[in-house]
Design an enzyme around this catalytic site. Structure first.
Site, PDB file in Angstrom:
ATOM      1  N   SER A 158       0.842  -1.190   0.000  1.00  0.00           N
ATOM      2  CA  SER A 158       0.000   0.000   0.000  1.00  0.00           C
ATOM      3  C   SER A 158       0.889   1.256   0.000  1.00  0.00           C
ATOM      4  O   SER A 158       1.748   1.383  -0.872  1.00  0.00           O
ATOM      5  CB  SER A 158      -0.949  -0.029   1.200  1.00  0.00           C
ATOM      6  OG  SER A 158      -1.947   0.953   1.084  1.00  0.00           O
ATOM      7  N   ARG A 228     -11.961   7.261   9.111  1.00  0.00           N
ATOM      8  CA  ARG A 228     -11.479   5.882   9.145  1.00  0.00           C
ATOM      9  C   ARG A 228     -12.522   4.920   8.588  1.00  0.00           C
ATOM     10  O   ARG A 228     -12.193   3.988   7.857  1.00  0.00           O
ATOM     11  CB  ARG A 228     -11.123   5.491  10.576  1.00  0.00           C
ATOM     12  CG  ARG A 228     -10.709   4.047  10.761  1.00  0.00           C
ATOM     13  CD  ARG A 228      -9.465   3.706   9.964  1.00  0.00           C
ATOM     14  NE  ARG A 228      -8.967   2.373  10.322  1.00  0.00           N
ATOM     15  CZ  ARG A 228      -7.903   1.808   9.752  1.00  0.00           C
ATOM     16  NH1 ARG A 228      -7.231   2.443   8.827  1.00  0.00           N
ATOM     17  NH2 ARG A 228      -7.512   0.605  10.136  1.00  0.00           N
ATOM     18  N   ASP A 324      -8.600  -6.356  -5.128  1.00  0.00           N
ATOM     19  CA  ASP A 324      -8.184  -5.034  -4.647  1.00  0.00           C
ATOM     20  C   ASP A 324      -8.678  -3.978  -5.634  1.00  0.00           C
ATOM     21  O   ASP A 324      -8.166  -3.859  -6.741  1.00  0.00           O
ATOM     22  CB  ASP A 324      -6.661  -4.982  -4.518  1.00  0.00           C
ATOM     23  CG  ASP A 324      -6.143  -3.671  -3.951  1.00  0.00           C
ATOM     24  OD1 ASP A 324      -6.945  -2.735  -3.756  1.00  0.00           O
ATOM     25  OD2 ASP A 324      -4.924  -3.581  -3.711  1.00  0.00           O
ATOM     26  N   HIS A 357      -7.951  -5.073  -0.722  1.00  0.00           N
ATOM     27  CA  HIS A 357      -6.650  -4.430  -0.545  1.00  0.00           C
ATOM     28  C   HIS A 357      -5.911  -4.928   0.697  1.00  0.00           C
ATOM     29  O   HIS A 357      -4.690  -5.073   0.689  1.00  0.00           O
ATOM     30  CB  HIS A 357      -6.844  -2.917  -0.462  1.00  0.00           C
ATOM     31  CG  HIS A 357      -5.587  -2.142  -0.317  1.00  0.00           C
ATOM     32  ND1 HIS A 357      -4.630  -2.069  -1.316  1.00  0.00           N
ATOM     33  CD2 HIS A 357      -5.099  -1.403   0.721  1.00  0.00           C
ATOM     34  CE1 HIS A 357      -3.621  -1.321  -0.906  1.00  0.00           C
ATOM     35  NE2 HIS A 357      -3.873  -0.915   0.325  1.00  0.00           N
ATOM     36  N   ASP A 358      -6.637  -5.201   1.756  1.00  0.00           N
ATOM     37  CA  ASP A 358      -6.016  -5.624   3.015  1.00  0.00           C
ATOM     38  C   ASP A 358      -5.417  -7.022   2.955  1.00  0.00           C
ATOM     39  O   ASP A 358      -4.842  -7.479   3.955  1.00  0.00           O
ATOM     40  CB  ASP A 358      -7.043  -5.576   4.154  1.00  0.00           C
ATOM     41  CG  ASP A 358      -6.964  -4.282   4.946  1.00  0.00           C
ATOM     42  OD1 ASP A 358      -6.098  -3.437   4.630  1.00  0.00           O
ATOM     43  OD2 ASP A 358      -7.761  -4.109   5.876  1.00  0.00           O
TER      44      ASP A 358
END
Length: 379
Positions: A158, A228, A324, A357-358
């Protein structure tokens, strides 16, 4: 002179956090310079006599230097213990591992939450706006302090992958290899848009007070939590959210016909937001997201991405994930094409994962095999 000593044997073995104050000056892309420069970091392992086993790990937006040790605020294990540790691809028995809190962050490095030595007060919004390349230059100062002239590899996912790309472009003679995971060479309009929503949420919180909230000890928690929550959605995938939550209700048999967290996914996001404000600074969030939005490696090298790698002898490993949508595979392929055009040595793999993405932070045996094989290769 720096005000911190080199890591002791105990530090190298257990990855104890350290902080160093370097005199600088650190030139900044936005103009001017920063001096002195505080950098918080951790090290694992021992630097080889020839200095040839150093690996720099670069963290993501809300990450920190606690890559493989207990986080002092949350009490949770390090954020990448799946990748770093005994028997892992990055192993302190073989490597001297360095992970530094990035410039602008809030875990001990110079940033808006730290104290301006000239005024004796927190920097707040008077801290200079920074870039990814400024973060890399600060890491270079730290490595100089640690006696690391050349990196065996720089590794990151990232925003950490942005730094891993910027390192060989900025210091081509200091990097032998770069592992770039779930990253991009520049932020798209969509990336910038999501970040702007988060920044506006922070700045719309009455407790933000133009960034001057440190003395009151009342940070803009509500605004940062919303920021967040919005960002966290981009780290996941629709398939992953559906599998984990679907439309299941949270601790109730029927809809409330109100605005409480009826659905499990709502409760999950609220929890993510609340937990985040306990460990992160709102102004740091503004500064780091802005640095990511400004990142455009091609722009830094005359508008052509391949030119960033023309004089770079390093070899590269690019990894993307098929779910992602924040930094999709097309972004990694764009980097690979530029590396090929520059004649750089590059390998690329797209891995399958339902986690979006994580995925680079979660259990991924395939990712471990790719990184381990690449780092063990002689090039």
């Amino acid at each position: 002179m720096a005000t911190a000593s080199l890591p002791s044997d105990l530090d190298r073995r257990y990855g104890l956090v350290r902080q160093v104050v370097l005199p600088g000056p650190l030139p900044l892309d936005g103009g001017g310079s920063l001096s002195p420069v505080e950098i918080a970091y951790e090290t694992y392992g021992t630097l080889a006599p020839d200095g040839g086993n150093a690996i720099l790990i670069c963290h993501a937006l809300t990450g920190d230097q606690h890559v493989a040790s207990i986080h002092p605020r949350t009490g949770k294990p390090g954020w990448w213990t799946r990748m770093v540790g005994a028997g892992r691809p990055i192993d302190p028995a073989r490597h001297f591992v360095v992970c530094a809190n990035v410039l602008g962050s809030c875990m001990g490095s110079s940033g808006p939450a730290s104290v301006d030595p000239a005024s004796g007060a927190h920097w707040g919004m008077a801290f200079p706006v920074i870039t990814i390349r400024d973060m890399v230059r600060a890491q270079g100062l730290l490595l100089d302090h640690l006696g690391v002239a050349r990196l065996r590899a720089v590794v990151g996912g990232s925003m950490g992958g942005m730094q891993a790309l910027s390192w060989p472009a900025t210091f081509p003679d200091r990097v032998e290899a770069a592992v770039v995971i779930a990253a991009t060479a520049r932020h798209t309009a969509q990336n910038i848009a999501f970040h702007e929503v988060g920044r506006q949420a922070v700045m719309a919180d009455p407790l933000w007070r133009g960034g001057d909230y440190y003395a009151s000890n009342e940070p803009p928690a509500a605004g940062l939590a919303v920021a967040r929550m919005a960002a966290h959605i981009t780290y996941l995938s629709e398939a992953g959210l559906t599998e984990k939550f679907g439309r299941r209700l949270q601790s109730r048999e029927a809809k409330s016909f109100g605005f409480d967290a009826d659905f499990q996914v709502e409760s999950y996001l609220r929890h993510q937001g609340i937990a985040f404000v306990d460990r992160f600074d709102a102004n740091s969030y503004l500064y780091i997201t802005r640095a990511m939005d400004y990142f455009d490696l091609a722009e830094e090298h005359g508008g052509r991405l391949a030119d960033a790698f023309r004089a770079v002898p390093a070899r590269f490993c690019l990894v993307s994930f098929d779910t992602d949508w924040l930094y999709p595979t097309t972004e990694s392929r764009r980097i690979v094409h530029a590396l090929n055009a520059a004649g750089a040595r590059a390998s690329f793999v797209e891995l399958s994962s339902p986690y979006g993405h994580d995925a680079f932070l979660l259990d991924s045996p395939e990712l471990n095999r790719v990184v381990d094989g690449f780092l063990r290769a002689d090039g």
